[in-house]
Design an enzyme around this catalytic site. Sequence first.
Site, mmCIF file in Angstrom:
data_model
loop_
_atom_site.group_PDB
_atom_site.id
_atom_site.type_symbol
_atom_site.label_atom_id
_atom_site.label_comp_id
_atom_site.label_asym_id
_atom_site.label_seq_id
_atom_site.Cartn_x
_atom_site.Cartn_y
_atom_site.Cartn_z
ATOM 1 N NE ARG A 1 -4.855 4.403 -4.936
ATOM 2 C CZ ARG A 1 -5.231 4.112 -6.236
ATOM 3 N NH1 ARG A 1 -4.146 3.693 -7.227
ATOM 4 N NH2 ARG A 1 -6.571 3.817 -6.459
ATOM 5 C CB SER B 1 -5.452 8.448 -3.814
ATOM 6 O OG SER B 1 -6.243 8.484 -5.032
ATOM 7 N N GLY C 1 -0.644 10.360 -1.182
ATOM 8 C CA GLY C 1 0.268 11.741 -1.348
ATOM 9 C C GLY C 1 -0.524 12.584 -1.075
ATOM 10 C CB THR D 1 10.244 -2.644 4.787
ATOM 11 O OG1 THR D 1 10.284 -4.035 5.272
ATOM 12 C CG2 THR D 1 9.871 -1.700 5.793
ATOM 13 C CD GLU E 1 11.530 3.007 4.270
ATOM 14 O OE1 GLU E 1 11.904 1.931 3.983
ATOM 15 O OE2 GLU E 1 11.546 3.908 3.375
ATOM 16 C CD GLN F 1 0.602 4.329 -8.648
ATOM 17 O OE1 GLN F 1 1.296 5.015 -8.962
ATOM 18 N NE2 GLN F 1 -0.929 4.559 -8.613
ATOM 19 C CE1 TYR G 1 19.830 -6.115 -0.888
ATOM 20 C CE2 TYR G 1 18.219 -7.808 -0.668
ATOM 21 C CZ TYR G 1 18.840 -6.885 -0.067
ATOM 22 O OH TYR G 1 18.825 -6.369 1.499
#
Lengths: 175, 175
Positions: free
Chosen positions: B90, B92, B94, B116, B118, B135, B148
């Site tokens: 997001r 906000s 970042g 997951t 990181e 997001q 997958y």
Amino acid sequence: MILTGHAIQEAVDRGEIAISPFESACLGPNSYDFHLGTKCRTYDSLVLDSGRPNPSTVQEVPPEGIVLDPKRIYLWDTLEVIGSSRYVPIIRARSSTARLGLFVHVTADMIDIGSINRLTLQLHAVVPVRVYPRMRVGQVTFWVCSGEIVPYTGKYRDTESPAGSLSYRDFGVSD
Amino acid sequence: MILTGPAIAAAVAKGDILIEPFNPIDLNPNSYNYHLFPELYKASASSHQGDIPCLAIADTGLLLEPDCLYLGCTDEIFHSTRYAMTLVGRSSVGRLGLFVNISADLGHMGSCNRWTLEIKVVQPVIVYPHQCIGQVAFWQTTGLSDPYAGRYQHDERPYPSKDARLLSLPREADA
């Protein structure tokens, strides 16, 4: 689908993409190069709290630039107003920028349709790097979307870039 | 092509996308918001081999330190056999200098798990359980698909790397 440089030019001409100021020389095969603006915002405190306002200060960066400290995050405006009412803009660094270990965003590369503003870049340097106002630093690409478009009305809509995080508003904290 | 918010909602209604739990308020113009699951693994240069503590994020928040890698995950389970997914932060978070992935942003068709994250911070940042932190965007694909079936298929918690070699952090004495 990603727009080619020619398609970006045509969408600008049709008013479906906003890039201002716009120079054809900044078009690439499938992107448009954007520049750093002249304003840089840093937080006043080292420790940041995502649930509370974090006081910050904007400076007008002199032509000789500033050296970025790897231990700090720098919010910097773009020279250009960028956005689109029809395509999804996604930003990335120019390879020349990345080769200096300079991030232009912190995993927040996607812009909402309908958000038309100077971008707030999140500059992070892996090693100390001197950067200059108005330098050509990144690229914006435009992607075709599928579905009804409901333009962005979020919390940064009327902010002046570079805008600090408004994350605290998600916690019901007001200014 | 990237799906707009209304197209994501329609795909959820048709069963082409699973987001659990799903809340229409978290739809954006071209993505869906996810939230931070309240457990994080913490790895640092002083971590002993294979010994990565799992921390609970208290309601009062958890201070993330620079120079550490945190593995968290989304509150939500994401799954689609029709669309590919990309994960972004997001703006906000970042703007607070918080990375939510380390250049691994692609979610394969057919994966079904809590994603997951990181997490790495530039400056110390306090985070809170279940806060909105990023997001997911959904992309139309072209061509035949083999969904997958990899080793992270049914993760329900943050999951450290399953590559044993990658898990071998240097011991302090070896560093």
